[in-house]
Design an enzyme around this catalytic site. Structure first.
Site, PDB file in Angstrom:
ATOM      1  N   GLN A   9       0.832  -1.204   0.000  1.00  0.00           N
ATOM      2  CA  GLN A   9       0.000   0.000   0.000  1.00  0.00           C
ATOM      3  C   GLN A   9       0.867   1.255   0.000  1.00  0.00           C
ATOM      4  OE1 GLN A   9      -3.291   1.610  -0.675  1.00  0.00           O
ATOM      5  NE2 GLN A   9      -3.301  -0.555  -0.227  1.00  0.00           N
ATOM      6  N   HIS A  59       2.351   2.926  -3.182  1.00  0.00           N
ATOM      7  CA  HIS A  59       1.466   3.586  -4.152  1.00  0.00           C
ATOM      8  C   HIS A  59       1.748   5.072  -4.262  1.00  0.00           C
ATOM      9  CE1 HIS A  59      -1.541   1.192  -6.098  1.00  0.00           C
ATOM     10  NE2 HIS A  59      -1.787   0.493  -5.017  1.00  0.00           N
ATOM     11  N   GLU A 116     -10.271   1.900   3.429  1.00  0.00           N
ATOM     12  CA  GLU A 116     -10.563   1.413   2.072  1.00  0.00           C
ATOM     13  C   GLU A 116     -10.380  -0.112   2.033  1.00  0.00           C
ATOM     14  OE1 GLU A 116      -7.643   2.784  -0.654  1.00  0.00           O
ATOM     15  OE2 GLU A 116      -8.785   2.269  -2.456  1.00  0.00           O
ATOM     16  N   HIS A 117      -9.182  -0.576   2.431  1.00  0.00           N
ATOM     17  CA  HIS A 117      -8.887  -2.013   2.480  1.00  0.00           C
ATOM     18  C   HIS A 117      -8.685  -2.427   3.931  1.00  0.00           C
ATOM     19  CE1 HIS A 117      -7.047  -0.493  -1.330  1.00  0.00           C
ATOM     20  NE2 HIS A 117      -7.645  -1.542  -1.850  1.00  0.00           N
ATOM     21  N   ASP A 123      -6.495  -6.398  -5.641  1.00  0.00           N
ATOM     22  CA  ASP A 123      -6.132  -5.305  -6.546  1.00  0.00           C
ATOM     23  C   ASP A 123      -6.165  -5.753  -8.002  1.00  0.00           C
ATOM     24  OD1 ASP A 123      -5.669  -3.626  -4.422  1.00  0.00           O
ATOM     25  OD2 ASP A 123      -3.490  -3.891  -4.428  1.00  0.00           O
ATOM     26  N   HIS A 152     -53.568  19.187  -7.260  1.00  0.00           N
ATOM     27  CA  HIS A 152     -53.342  17.745  -7.163  1.00  0.00           C
ATOM     28  C   HIS A 152     -54.652  17.030  -6.837  1.00  0.00           C
ATOM     29  CE1 HIS A 152     -49.168  18.960  -7.036  1.00  0.00           C
ATOM     30  NE2 HIS A 152     -48.742  17.716  -6.920  1.00  0.00           N
TER      31      HIS A 152
END
Lengths: 427, 427
Positions: free
Chosen positions: A254, A257, A322-323, A356, A415
């Site tokens: 991770q 990245h 996220e993960h 991934d 209406h």
């Protein structure tokens, strides 16, 4: 890598909404493409990408796509096909039917579910051009039944050779139906408003640099957009049964990245925590992208030692990562207690790269704590729903008075009269 | 009402993104509530709503809720209960299960579907306080399983008496779990960031004035928000079998909402078109809200005469109306050809107010042509999904090499090593 207790831990998170100058630039580009069309599109491509094109050269031809296969390794083609098969199979499970509910009084209520008609996928140039992201954006649209899937990518992602051949092969395998060599805010504007060369789309997906992100925000409303991704994140919840080397490798996958990526181990075992911290230092030095990983680990990485697994779970739920990997003695017993996480990886073999690239679930997952309310990309992102109401005469006669009662309490006599005029005539 | 041919027809649509001053005001209010909490919330309530409250008075008590039942007619309670039952039954049909896909190699992939934990619903004050909108926002959240549903509404929606009792009864019937007397941008900021009195939510829904709409845009990202509604719209596709008086009444029921509401008849029959135009003029004069309806019909209303029903359908698909009525000889035969419409009402008895109040489908529907890519509110708006990946040892050994191939082609060696370290040890 620092080791802290849960009470001392505070996650750093940052959002990038661009500088005022970047926002101004994007507004100018979007407005120009909206009003001038291809003329502005080609002008900005020359100005920003340093490539002069004619309108007729914007579209990538089938021949170019096929030629790309000659430039990549057969092992790559095999691997991307296997991944695409898995991603397709997983997303097929998300298919939903239109449905009807037939009432005793003869009325029919329902929901019609249809694919979007035309979707645009942005693929960044340079080092951020990831074939796997092409699969993850395009395949769900294709499985949803979107007939027109348009990809745009800057004209020189592969250097002087043109577009990166790995991207082209991924596009072909995923099922892109049109491909244009255009990037930046100008490409987003073309997708949103249409030009003579590129028809407008219903939704724009895919990652990009700050100009692309700001352009997507700018055109939102004229088209739909996907969510704006923040830096990537992993949290790992582990106990003494876990192997420090596996955890360290996953944290680093991770961290490599992005300097703003975040990698956190949460564990009730100080022993494990310290072993992982040491192992991270050891493995980090051996990584090609060690400078990026180092910055990420130093600023956004931590080993957090908790009192218990339960305290760890509470922390995870606050982080909404996220993960999330759970590497404990019995990981499935903890999965149901996780309220907020974009993707949950269970057990020692479910390393994040499995998801991934390959297993099938989407790798576009809510970042920055938004898993509290957002979800990974799936088929729902590429459909639209219409309600269906067929009301029978019997139903109107039976319920008309109550409908009028509600309309009148809201002061909407018009209406009520739309019902009254029918009751008068049909009774 | 003007009668034009399809080729001469151009729909006027407008978006309101507020003036720079309004945007500035909203930013100031949101920031103040974010940093000062209740102090700012109470200060703006005094300043803007002219009501001085203590933090302890913000929450509406159960006694106040129960007292509201004494202030409304029993026929209203009966009608709102019948409507709530129908809305609940329809949205129950949208329930989705978490699912798993068990693979031959022992891996398990899946999607966990959970309700959001805490949702905020804004209900405007004054004449725009509609009990039906309370049902339409709250019931889907409740059916989705959201445990905490928080409603906020300005403190004097019912004049000196406090909050409008019809709103309170609708809130109680729909299943609101907390209710606060606070409105405007300050209420939105409190829901987004939380104060001592009001805990932050995961998503904010519900209509409001321009300050509320701008505040929702401002806090988006910290929380999720629903879409920003534009003026309401109806399009009616009809042939000679339709009754002009019904169509006129339905067009006017839309036009009375708002001077910017849009009401369009699309028909291949000039005879029907002219009859409807005349009938609109006749019925319009009799409406209590005739001034609003007149402005709407004059600026945003039209009878469009097409060459054929097919040309009519093409026009409808370009308009992508919020509401579409099809009143033709065989309406179901046309429904499948409608690509873009938020809600489709079929046949002469499916007058739009049937859906606005009672039948069951949601009345919060994409406006301004966004039905091209957006959908009515439903259970999907109140859930979140997490991917689940349990990868078996067998699966990792079988697929590890291909995962590493893909990682290395993207230049992400750290990803490859997270797999490699496991393969080395497990083989």
């Amino acid at each position: 890598m620092k080791v802290v207790s849960a009470s001392d831990f505070q996650l750093n998170r940052e959002n990038d909404y661009g500088t005022p100058e970047q926002n101004e630039t994007v507004k100018t580009i979007v407005q120009a493409v909206r009003t001038e069309g291809d003329t502005a599109l080609l002008r900005y491509t020359e100005q920003l990408d340093r490539i002069r094109l004619t309108a007729g050269q914007l579209r990538v031809t089938d021949e170019e796509l096929q030629a790309a296969y000659q430039k990549v390794e057969p092992t790559f083609v095999e691997a991307i096909r296997a991944a695409a098969d898995n991603i397709r199979a997983f997303h097929m499970k998300q298919k939903r039917n239109s449905w009807m509910d037939v009432q005793p009084d003869g009325s029919i209520l329902g929901q019609i579910i249809r694919p979007l008609k035309r979707v645009g996928v942005y693929v960044p140039g340079g080092k951020a051009a990831y074939p796997s992201s092409v699969l993850m954006n395009v395949i769900p649209a294709q499985v949803a039944g979107v007939p027109e899937i348009v990809m745009v990518t800057p004209p020189s992602t592969g250097g002087e050779e043109g577009i990166n051949p790995y991207i082209l092969v991924a596009a072909a395998e995923a099922g892109v139906t049109e491909l244009y060599r255009v990037g930046g805010a100008q490409a987003i504007a073309a997708l949103a408003y249409g030009t003579d060369s590129i028809a407008r789309v219903d939704k724009i997906c895919g990652p990009g640099n700050i100009f692309v992100a700001l352009a997507k925000r700018e055109v939102y409303g004229a088209v739909n957009i996907d969510s704006l991704a923040g830096p990537s994140e992993i949290a790992i919840l582990a106990d003494d049964t876990a192997q420090p080397a596996y955890i360290a490798a996953d944290l680093l996958s991770q961290a490599e990245h992005d300097e703003m990526a975040s990698a956190i181990l949460v564990t009730p075992s100080r022993k494990l925590g310290e072993a992982v911290a040491a192992e991270v230092e050891r493995q980090l030095e051996l990584l090609p992208r060690r400078d990026i990983a180092r910055a990420s680990i130093d600023h956004y990485g931590a080993v957090v030692v908790t009192e218990s697994l339960t305290e760890g779970i509470e922390l995870i739920n606050r982080l909404a990562p996220e993960h999330l990997e759970i590497i404990t003695e019995e990981p499935m017993s903890l999965a149901g207690r996780i309220e907020n996480a974009g993707a949950i990886f269970l057990g020692p073999y479910s390393s994040e790269p499995v998801g991934d690239y390959f297993a099938g679930p989407n790798h576009i997952i809510p970042t920055n704590g938004t898993a509290r309310f957002a979800s990974p990309v799936d088929l729902d992102d590429f459909i639209k729903k219409s309600s269906l109401i067929y009301y029978s005469r019997e139903a109107l006669l039976a319920n008309g008075e109550q409908i009028m009662e509600l309309a009148r309490r809201e002061g909407l006599e018009g209406h009520a009269r739309a019902i009254a005029i029918r009751l008068e005539q049909e009774r």
